[in-house]
Scaffold this active site. Structure first.
Site, mmCIF file in Angstrom:
data_model
loop_
_atom_site.group_PDB
_atom_site.id
_atom_site.type_symbol
_atom_site.label_atom_id
_atom_site.label_comp_id
_atom_site.label_asym_id
_atom_site.label_seq_id
_atom_site.Cartn_x
_atom_site.Cartn_y
_atom_site.Cartn_z
ATOM 1 C CD GLU A 136 -12.412 1.061 3.626
ATOM 2 O OE1 GLU A 136 -11.981 1.586 4.659
ATOM 3 O OE2 GLU A 136 -12.371 1.687 2.257
ATOM 4 N NE ARG A 153 -4.051 0.889 15.460
ATOM 5 C CZ ARG A 153 -4.709 0.958 14.339
ATOM 6 N NH1 ARG A 153 -5.904 1.267 14.189
ATOM 7 N NH2 ARG A 153 -4.104 0.231 13.425
ATOM 8 C CE LYS A 185 -7.259 -2.183 6.069
ATOM 9 N NZ LYS A 185 -8.836 -2.583 5.893
#
Ligand code: ATP
Ligand code: MG
Length: 573
Positions: free
Chosen positions: A44, A279, A289
């Site tokens: 994104e 992850r 982020k």
């Protein structure tokens, strides 16, 4: 030295490869003119990529590469308020920098979920017509309430069974901008008693009067991730949709949407399949982020590319090479369960990459004067050293030794601690690639700080001459002569957080900031690197790996960042 983007060696076998192998054996994705493996990396564009994304990039692009397939770069740009072109550009640059490419057989597979807004909208209408979606005007609170709890079924919305024609009309009016934000949503009609909360009639479209960085004001309804992602994968004919474990619960919904679209003839088999992997969690680092953004906006660091940041632009500026990051990702492997990877694994990867490639040079980071009192005042003794100890073809460095030199402050002690073999009065050391010297004294200022060290040299002890064998010394220190050095700013960085898990369990990560993570000194570097272009990597003998700062360093005003120290016994003395 610049990175040559050397090919990553074959990745080790893992469960994703097993799945792909099985799919290939079964002919699952055998389609005319298409490779068997098409993956995608779907960031994104709401921030800069971080080290965690590097893993996802290496897995997605690496897997496609390993199977002769292709990987798409797709911007998942469905949240207009948080996204921007600045992030889009940086993400593209970073993927390329890591050595990957979305161009395959001359075609660029660079996509945006926003390119599919029209198609997504058409699919949504089809789902409504087939009775698989409905417009709800329940409030956000009501919808939350309806979802129920993990072990308790939810309740159906009173709007769930309104006629499809009514939902369709409302959906069109939502698109036409007739309703205010938050008043209407489109929900998939699935199962309010499902064990998967994501299947309890999830919202798939909402109203947002937001300007989109690509579609402008064309849309005031935006599709949500769970609808957008699977459909985008299907449109792009992705085979293996590889993502992190937190999306495991979204997989039933991913499959539900695609299967309903196949059922109504909007999509065809074979469908992409989602597979999750662990992850990357890195100790002493933040990989969110939102939190990285907070460090930037609150001025805790000097921007997104601060060399202490675990953003990929920060890591790059710090001096990590693309090959070292690929090596790191290969070493940590791909697993099915979450774990923590130690920061030292990343640091070791850059050492291992640079050890074989980086030219050697000398830098004195914290200079202290050394005066060889018995050395002829005007004499400049030529000395030489290999550019790389294992690769003579890289050539030799030439420099001179003179009466006055620079050494590291740390290489002299007034009262030597136990095990200190370097300079103290009465001790002998070798000046690397030069002479053996014996320390005779030192000068101090009014505060007692050492301002200069005095020594005598032994004229018959020069490295590379027969006489050198007559001297056995334990210490070997580096040095620079004014005549063969230029000034340089040295930026030494330490870990940004002193806590191994700075944000674990919802901790305040700002409280874990290391107040002492940046040191700037004015030092000297060997004149052979006076013209170092920006972003050139070196090993400074005895000091570690350094890079000329890609933003601030210029010939005549050199700035070096310390990437990592050497794993070296010197450090312990
Ligand atoms: P953040 O939580 O920091 O905002 P994100 O997961 O929302 O990150 P996206 O841009 O949505 O970021 O992620 C793009 C891809 O990168 C996703 O497929 C995601 O699974 C993957 N990814 C993100 N963080 C990690 C990580 N720490 N390790 C491995 N893959 C990751
Ligand atoms: Mg995300």
């Amino acid at each position: 030295m610049t990175d040559k983007n050397t090919a990553t060696p074959e990745p080790i076998s893992n469960f994703i490869r097993s799945k792909i192998d099985a799919d290939i054996a079964a002919g699952k994705y055998t389609r005319d003119g298409l490779p068997n493996v098409i993956t995608r990396f779907p960031p994104e564009p709401n921030g800069y990529l971080h080290i965690g994304h590097a893993k996802s990039i290496c897995v997605n692009f690496g897997m496609a590469q390993a199977y002769g397939g292709r990987c798409h770069l797709r911007f998942d740009d469905t949240n207009p308020e948080k996204e921007s072109i600045e992030y889009v550009n940086s993400i593209q640059e970073t993927v390329k920098w890591l050595g990957f490419d979305w161009v395959s057989n001359g075609t660029a597979h660079l996509h945006y979920a926003s390119d599919y807004f029209e198609q997504l909208y058409v699919f949504a209408e089809q789902l409504i017509q087939a009775g698989y979606a409905f417009v709800d005007d329940s409030t956000a609170d009501d919808i939350r309430e309806q979802r129920g709890q993990l072990h308790q079924a939810g309740t159906e919305s009173p709007r769930r069974n309104r006629p499809a024609s009514e939902s369709l009309d409302l959906f069109r009016r939502m698109k036409a901008g007739e309703f205010a934000e938050g008043t209407h949503v489109l929900r998939a009609k699935i199962d309010m008693a499902s064990h998967f909360m994501t299947m309890r009639d999830p919202v798939i479209y909402r109203i947002r009067y937001a300007h989109h960085h690509r579609t402008g004001d064309a849309w005031c309804i935006y599709p949500l991730y769970d609808f957008t992602h699977c459909v985008s994968d299907a449109i792009e004919q992705i085979t293996h949709s590889l993502c992190t474990l937190e999306f495991e619960n979204n997989r039933p919904l991913y499959n539900w949407v695609l299967n309903r679209l196949v059922e109504i003839g909007a999509l065809a088999q074979p469908l992409p399949e989602q597979t999750e992997f662990a992850r990357l969690n890195l100790t002493y680092a933040i990989t969110s982020k939102r939190k990285l953004l907070q460090l930037v906006t609150e001025g805790k660091v000097d921007g997104w590319d601060d060399p202490r940041m675990m953003t990929l632009v920060g890591i790059r500026r710090r001096g990590f090479t693309p090959a070292s990051i690929r090596l790191f990702c290969e070493r940590i492997g791909v697993a099915k369960s979450d774990s923590w990877i130690d920061m030292s694994t990343l640091e070791q990867a850059v050492r291992d990459d640079l050890d074989a490639k980086a030219p050697r040079a000398v830098a004195v980071l914290k200079p202290l004067r050394l005066i060889l009192d018995n050395f002829p005042t005007e004499h400049a003794e030529p000395c030489k050293a290999p550019v790389h100890p294992h690769f003579p073809e890289m050539g030799e460095r030439q420099f001179v030794l003179t009466r006055e030199l620079w050494i590291e402050q740390d290489d002299f002690q007034i009262e030597p601690v136990k095990g200190f073999f370097r300079l103290f009065v009465g001790n002998k050391v070798r000046l690397r690639h030069g002479f053996v010297i014996e320390c005779t004294g030192f000068d101090t200022d009014a505060q007692g700080n050492v301002t200069a060290v005095h020594a005598d040299y032994f004229a018959d002890s020069k490295s590379g001459t027969d006489g050198s064998n007559n001297y056995k010394v334990k210490g070997n220190i580096h040095w620079l002569s004014d005549a063969s050095s230029v000034p340089a700013e040295i930026r030494s960085y330490d870990r940004l957080f002193h806590d191994e898990h700075p944000d674990a369990g919802g901790k305040d990560f700002l409280a874990a900031l290391n107040p002492d993570s940046k040191h700037i000194t004015q030092g000297f570097v060997e004149s052979c690197i006076a013209d170092a272009p920006a972003e050139t990597h070196y090993q400074f003998e005895r000091n570690g790996y350094f890079v000329s700062d890609r933003v601030d360093s210029k010939p005549g005003a050199l700035v070096f960042n310390r990437i990592v120290g050497l794993k070296d016994a010197w450090q312990k003395k």
